[in-house]
Each structure stands twice: as C-alpha cells, then as structure tokens.
Design a protein around this motif. Structure first.
Motif: not given
Length: 56
Positions: A24-28, A15-18
């Motif tokens: 920094g999290f753009s690839r995952t 949910v955090f990634l969403k």
C-alpha cells in the motif's frame, strides 16, 4: 516543544517508509528521504530557535 514532537513523528514516518514491505505504501516509498530530511531539519531548527531565545 510541540514542533520538536512533530519533527520526530515525521522522521519516524520516513524511517517507516524506508523499511516497510507493505504494498500500500509502494507509491510513496520513494519519498522516504524527503520525510527524514524534513524531520531532521525541523528538529534542528527548533532546537536552534530555542537556544537563541535562551530556553534551552
């Protein structure tokens, strides 16, 4: 009980990634659904096992 906690952490991370806007999290970021699915399946599986063993 530890497995339920880990499943919950994986679910929260998905949910955090969403919702994150951090570059920094753009690839995952595209794998958010995988973490949510793994977290939900881990929690449901562990609850099912505990129910079958009579611990729930």
């Amino acid at each position: 009980m530890f497995q339920i906690f880990l499943g919950l952490l994986i679910l929260i991370f998905g949910v955090f990634l969403k919702v994150t806007k951090d570059p920094g999290f753009s690839r995952t970021k595209k794998f958010w659904w995988m973490f949510v699915a793994i977290g939900v399946l881990a929690i449901i599986g562990q609850l099912f096992i505990k129910y079958q063993l009579g611990e729930l």
